[in-house]
Motif scaffolding. Structure first.
Motif, short mmCIF file in Angstrom:
data_model
loop_
_atom_site.label_atom_id
_atom_site.label_comp_id
_atom_site.label_asym_id
_atom_site.label_seq_id
_atom_site.Cartn_x
_atom_site.Cartn_y
_atom_site.Cartn_z
N ASN A 168 0.86 -1.17 0.00
CA ASN A 168 0.00 0.00 0.00
C ASN A 168 0.90 1.23 0.00
O ASN A 168 1.70 1.42 0.93
CB ASN A 168 -0.91 -0.01 1.24
N GLU A 170 0.56 4.48 0.37
CA GLU A 170 0.46 5.44 1.47
C GLU A 170 1.08 4.89 2.76
O GLU A 170 1.78 5.60 3.47
CB GLU A 170 -1.00 5.82 1.70
N ASN A 171 0.82 3.61 3.03
CA ASN A 171 1.39 3.00 4.24
C ASN A 171 2.91 2.87 4.13
O ASN A 171 3.63 3.08 5.11
CB ASN A 171 0.77 1.62 4.48
N TYR A 175 5.75 4.59 6.50
CA TYR A 175 6.89 3.85 7.07
C TYR A 175 8.20 4.59 6.80
O TYR A 175 9.04 4.73 7.70
CB TYR A 175 6.93 2.44 6.46
N TYR A 237 6.88 -5.67 1.67
CA TYR A 237 5.93 -5.86 2.77
C TYR A 237 5.62 -7.35 2.91
O TYR A 237 5.27 -8.01 1.93
CB TYR A 237 4.65 -5.08 2.48
N TYR A 242 7.62 -3.87 7.08
CA TYR A 242 8.22 -3.35 5.86
C TYR A 242 9.73 -3.51 5.93
O TYR A 242 10.34 -3.37 6.99
CB TYR A 242 7.89 -1.86 5.68
#
Length: 342
Positions: A168, A170-171, A175, A237, A242
């Protein structure tokens, strides 16, 4: 008929790639086992053992915009086709179903799904050790794949293969931001953050893209160690964590280089403006206040455009200067996002 033709063409390319990869694997297997690499394919070679090696390759076509059915068929083919490379002992064989040639033409990566490992062959011992040192530096703040073994004699490394899941964006960017703060803090503690004056780079930028009042401000910026190629393709991921990979471009640069490189690369390679829009909308201010605090400066949300411009100056004067495509790309970005640009 057009879609069917594209699918058949894509599969034809995939089979050619598969044949080429088998030839490469045979040659690399000879190199790993005997220390001599010979490849009849144009532009692919490593010099004989005892001489600094130089591995250069002709890159193959990308699969970014191919039909879904072709992608599924290629994945199915890869489940049944493995490219085997002999190890240094009789009981060790690398079964790779995917070979990646780095964009800088300095390494092969062979993904061994059977042993859950990645075998990377570098163009030289110096290049391999440089990447390993960079990886160690970043491991103080980021998760990185574990190194299982290093062969200095033949310039290859075996690392753990992290199970992949879709990232993802944005995620993954969040991170990056959180760990950038930790990483810069560690560098500050080691006195690896400093100021530079890059007035000549500003002038070069202005000569290329015209006058802008934002470029009349100070020419001092903060430098620190950066990854240099950090975006969604180099963040793995596994469903819980991550990991950061690909450390060959790490160097000292503008302290926000990785932050903006992720945003800019997502915009121009994946045609995804989400991160750019979020940045100019102030969605990442909370991260930037913390990062600026680590370098002893105050973040000013009214200078978002100037911060991004500083990054653009760096990519234009850095490793992308040689690419003809970068100037129109920057100009297009300026027209869309920099209000003072004419």
């Amino acid at each position: 008929m057009g879609n069917l033709h594209q699918v058949l063409r894509t599969l034809h390319i995939a089979f050619i790639k598969s044949k080429r990869n088998r030839i490469i694997m045979k040659s690399l297997s000879n190199y790993v086992t005997n220390g001599v690499y010979e490849n009849a394919i144009t532009f692919d070679y490593i010099k004989k053992r005892g001489v600094d090696s130089q591995l250069t390759v002709s890159t193959f076509s990308s699969y970014h915009s191919i039909p879904k059915i072709a992608k599924h068929l290629i994945l199915l083919i890869n489940k049944f086709v493995a490219y085997r490379i002999k190890g240094l002992s009789k009981d060790k064989v690398y079964n790779g179903s995917e070979i990646i040639i780095s964009s800088s033409l300095s390494e092969y990566k062979i993904f061994d799904f059977h042993h859950k490992s990645v075998l990377t062959l570098y163009s030289s011992i110096d290049k391999m050790m440089q990447v390993e040192r960079n990886k160690q530096i970043f491991s103080i703040a980021y998760k990185t794949p574990s190194t299982y073994s290093v062969c200095r004699d033949r310039s290859f490394v075996v690392e753990e293969m992290i199970p992949h899941e879709a990232v993802n964006v944005e995620n993954a960017f969040a991170y990056l931001c959180e760990n950038m703060n930790v990483f810069i803090k560690k560098q500050r503690e080691r006195n690896n953050i400093y100021e530079i004056d890059f007035k000549s780079s500003w002038f070069h930028f202005k000569n290329k893209f015209g006058d802008s009042c934002m470029l009349e401000e100070g020419t001092i910026t903060i430098m620190c160690f950066t990854h240099g190629d950090l975006w969604s393709s180099n963040i793995i991921y596994d469903g819980s964590n991550y990991y950061v990979t690909d450390f060959e471009h790490a160097d000292k640069r503008y302290f926000l280089y990785d932050f903006f490189f992720f945003i800019f690369t997502e915009w121009h390679l994946n045609k995804n403006p989400l991160l750019v829009d979020n940045y100019f909308g102030g969605n990442y201010d909370r991260y930037l206040y913390a990062i600026f605090d680590q370098v002893g400066y105050s973040y000013n949300p009214n200078k978002r455009q100037k911060y991004f411009l500083t990054f653009l100056v760096f990519i234009m004067s850095g490793r992308w200067l040689e690419y003809d495509a970068i100037n129109p790309l920057i100009e297009n970005f300026l027209k869309l996002y920099i209000s003072s640009y004419k």
